[in-house]
Design a protein around this motif. Sequence first.
Motif, PDB file in Angstrom:
ATOM      1  N   VAL A  46     -12.869   3.706  77.407  1.00 32.53           N
ATOM      2  CA  VAL A  46     -13.897   3.381  76.416  1.00 32.53           C
ATOM      3  C   VAL A  46     -14.232   1.901  76.531  1.00 32.53           C
ATOM      4  N   ARG A  47     -15.477   1.592  76.909  1.00 29.10           N
ATOM      5  CA  ARG A  47     -15.948   0.204  76.948  1.00 29.10           C
ATOM      6  C   ARG A  47     -16.353  -0.177  75.529  1.00 29.10           C
ATOM      7  N   TRP A  48     -15.579  -1.064  74.945  1.00 32.24           N
ATOM      8  CA  TRP A  48     -15.771  -1.382  73.524  1.00 32.24           C
ATOM      9  C   TRP A  48     -16.593  -2.639  73.300  1.00 32.24           C
ATOM     10  N   GLY A  49     -16.458  -3.590  74.194  1.00 31.76           N
ATOM     11  CA  GLY A  49     -17.149  -4.876  74.004  1.00 31.76           C
ATOM     12  C   GLY A  49     -16.355  -5.794  73.094  1.00 31.76           C
ATOM     13  N   SER A  50     -17.004  -6.356  72.084  1.00 32.60           N
ATOM     14  CA  SER A  50     -16.333  -7.251  71.133  1.00 32.60           C
ATOM     15  C   SER A  50     -15.938  -6.471  69.883  1.00 32.60           C
ATOM     16  N   ALA A  51     -15.387  -7.183  68.917  1.00 34.28           N
ATOM     17  CA  ALA A  51     -14.970  -6.534  67.666  1.00 34.28           C
ATOM     18  C   ALA A  51     -16.134  -6.295  66.718  1.00 34.28           C
ATOM     19  N   ALA A  52     -17.302  -6.823  67.037  1.00 39.86           N
ATOM     20  CA  ALA A  52     -18.467  -6.636  66.162  1.00 39.86           C
ATOM     21  C   ALA A  52     -18.803  -5.158  66.022  1.00 39.86           C
ATOM     22  N   GLN A  53     -19.136  -4.735  64.797  1.00 40.53           N
ATOM     23  CA  GLN A  53     -19.546  -3.355  64.498  1.00 40.53           C
ATOM     24  C   GLN A  53     -18.464  -2.328  64.890  1.00 40.53           C
ATOM     25  N   SER A  54     -17.195  -2.723  64.775  1.00 40.02           N
ATOM     26  CA  SER A  54     -16.116  -1.831  65.225  1.00 40.02           C
ATOM     27  C   SER A  54     -16.094  -0.510  64.476  1.00 40.02           C
ATOM     28  N   ALA A  61     -17.864  10.952  67.838  1.00 35.58           N
ATOM     29  CA  ALA A  61     -18.859  11.984  68.158  1.00 35.58           C
ATOM     30  C   ALA A  61     -18.970  12.196  69.668  1.00 35.58           C
ATOM     31  N   LEU A  62     -18.826  11.137  70.449  1.00 37.00           N
ATOM     32  CA  LEU A  62     -18.989  11.237  71.901  1.00 37.00           C
ATOM     33  C   LEU A  62     -17.806  11.915  72.585  1.00 37.00           C
ATOM     34  N   LEU A  63     -16.612  11.818  71.996  1.00 39.56           N
ATOM     35  CA  LEU A  63     -15.423  12.333  72.668  1.00 39.56           C
ATOM     36  C   LEU A  63     -15.479  13.844  72.893  1.00 39.56           C
ATOM     37  N   GLY A  64     -16.368  14.503  72.191  1.00 38.89           N
ATOM     38  CA  GLY A  64     -16.534  15.938  72.427  1.00 38.89           C
ATOM     39  C   GLY A  64     -17.281  16.227  73.705  1.00 38.89           C
ATOM     40  N   GLN A  65     -17.900  15.231  74.303  1.00 43.45           N
ATOM     41  CA  GLN A  65     -18.644  15.416  75.550  1.00 43.45           C
ATOM     42  C   GLN A  65     -17.702  15.284  76.751  1.00 43.45           C
ATOM     43  N   ASP A  66     -17.998  16.010  77.791  1.00 40.78           N
ATOM     44  CA  ASP A  66     -17.192  15.967  79.004  1.00 40.78           C
ATOM     45  C   ASP A  66     -17.560  14.711  79.791  1.00 40.78           C
ATOM     46  N   ALA A  67     -16.752  13.685  79.691  1.00 43.28           N
ATOM     47  CA  ALA A  67     -17.010  12.421  80.389  1.00 43.28           C
ATOM     48  C   ALA A  67     -15.686  11.726  80.661  1.00 43.28           C
ATOM     49  N   ARG A  68     -15.716  10.817  81.622  1.00 44.78           N
ATOM     50  CA  ARG A  68     -14.515  10.019  81.936  1.00 44.78           C
ATOM     51  C   ARG A  68     -14.623   8.611  81.361  1.00 44.78           C
ATOM     52  N   GLU A  69     -15.866   8.196  81.089  1.00 41.31           N
ATOM     53  CA  GLU A  69     -16.034   6.836  80.554  1.00 41.31           C
ATOM     54  C   GLU A  69     -17.089   6.857  79.467  1.00 41.31           C
ATOM     55  N   TYR A  70     -16.805   6.118  78.389  1.00 42.03           N
ATOM     56  CA  TYR A  70     -17.715   6.020  77.246  1.00 42.03           C
ATOM     57  C   TYR A  70     -17.968   4.535  76.987  1.00 42.03           C
ATOM     58  N   ASP A  71     -19.225   4.202  76.805  1.00 45.20           N
ATOM     59  CA  ASP A  71     -19.587   2.812  76.530  1.00 45.20           C
ATOM     60  C   ASP A  71     -20.225   2.742  75.141  1.00 45.20           C
ATOM     61  N   VAL A  72     -19.497   2.152  74.196  1.00 45.29           N
ATOM     62  CA  VAL A  72     -20.016   2.004  72.826  1.00 45.29           C
ATOM     63  C   VAL A  72     -20.186   0.534  72.471  1.00 45.29           C
ATOM     64  N   SER A  73     -20.268  -0.309  73.485  1.00 45.32           N
ATOM     65  CA  SER A  73     -20.396  -1.747  73.229  1.00 45.32           C
ATOM     66  C   SER A  73     -21.670  -2.067  72.457  1.00 45.32           C
ATOM     67  N   VAL A  74     -22.712  -1.224  72.660  1.00 41.30           N
ATOM     68  CA  VAL A  74     -23.931  -1.298  71.841  1.00 41.30           C
ATOM     69  C   VAL A  74     -24.018   0.048  71.135  1.00 41.30           C
ATOM     70  N   PRO A  75     -23.480   0.157  69.929  1.00 43.01           N
ATOM     71  CA  PRO A  75     -23.341   1.472  69.302  1.00 43.01           C
ATOM     72  C   PRO A  75     -24.658   2.199  69.059  1.00 43.01           C
ATOM     73  N   GLY A  76     -25.732   1.464  68.989  1.00 40.05           N
ATOM     74  CA  GLY A  76     -27.025   2.123  68.798  1.00 40.05           C
ATOM     75  C   GLY A  76     -27.499   2.877  70.022  1.00 40.05           C
ATOM     76  N   THR A  77     -27.031   2.452  71.216  1.00 34.91           N
ATOM     77  CA  THR A  77     -27.423   3.114  72.472  1.00 34.91           C
ATOM     78  C   THR A  77     -26.173   3.339  73.347  1.00 34.91           C
ATOM     79  N   PRO A  78     -25.305   4.230  72.929  1.00 31.17           N
ATOM     80  CA  PRO A  78     -24.081   4.459  73.709  1.00 31.17           C
ATOM     81  C   PRO A  78     -24.380   5.226  74.984  1.00 31.17           C
TER      82      PRO A  78
END
Length: 251
Positions: A213-221, A230-247
């Motif tokens: 999980v690419r988290w970025g900074s602590a902002a908007q944690s 919500a994303l963890l239900g998807q079949d993926a190996r990497e998740y990027d939520v560093s910009v939570p509005g456009t994961p």
Amino acid sequence: MASSTRTRDAGERTTQQTRRRFARRQWARRWLRWKPVVALVALVALVVAGVYTVYFSDALAVDGVEVTGNSRLSDEQVLAAADVPVGEPLARVDIDAIRSRVGSLADVASVDVSRAWPHEVLVTVEERTPVALLEIAGSLRGLDATGVVFGTFKPAPPGLPRVRTTSSTSADALREVAEVVSALPEDLAATVDHVEVETVDRITLVLRDERVVRWGSAAQSEEKAAVLAALLGQDAREYDVSVPGTPTTTR
């Protein structure tokens, strides 16, 4: 002749009674003048005696220290840091200095020191609570919610993620990591194997099943945590939520 003698005796008694009444009145007037002075002297003497008893005599001297609130730290460690001057009058003990010395212990989040009259000092400690673990020089150290590194843990407390740092990881970056981990919901935190931190805005979570999980900074944690759940239900190996509005996700 007898009558004359009785008259003279009566006159002398009257004169003596008059003199006594006059003397009593004189004494009463003098007492009224001196009474405030005597009262003031007595009060001053009482105050001096009280001050001496409290601040200079051993009647109210320290003969013990009570330590509460500690679990990882032993009483002996706290007492050594407190360095309370046993035998010194309790009123003269420097409470602030004791608080500062105990508060300098890495494991202590806060400390309260008070006088427990008539003869004891009470030291109440609140220890830091780890939210993650750091491996430093082969030892596991705690990281609290404010980013302070403290203590040594062996064995490791269950359920705490480990933080992997680099030689360039700064104190600011550790504070960011602590904020991120603290913001994770309990069920999500339980899935985290470790956290990798490079800089304050390059924080990555590695889950126990090796998903990243690419988290970025602590902002908007908190928002990021909700999006990730919500994303963890998807079949993926990497998740990027560093910009939570456009994961984004990567298979």
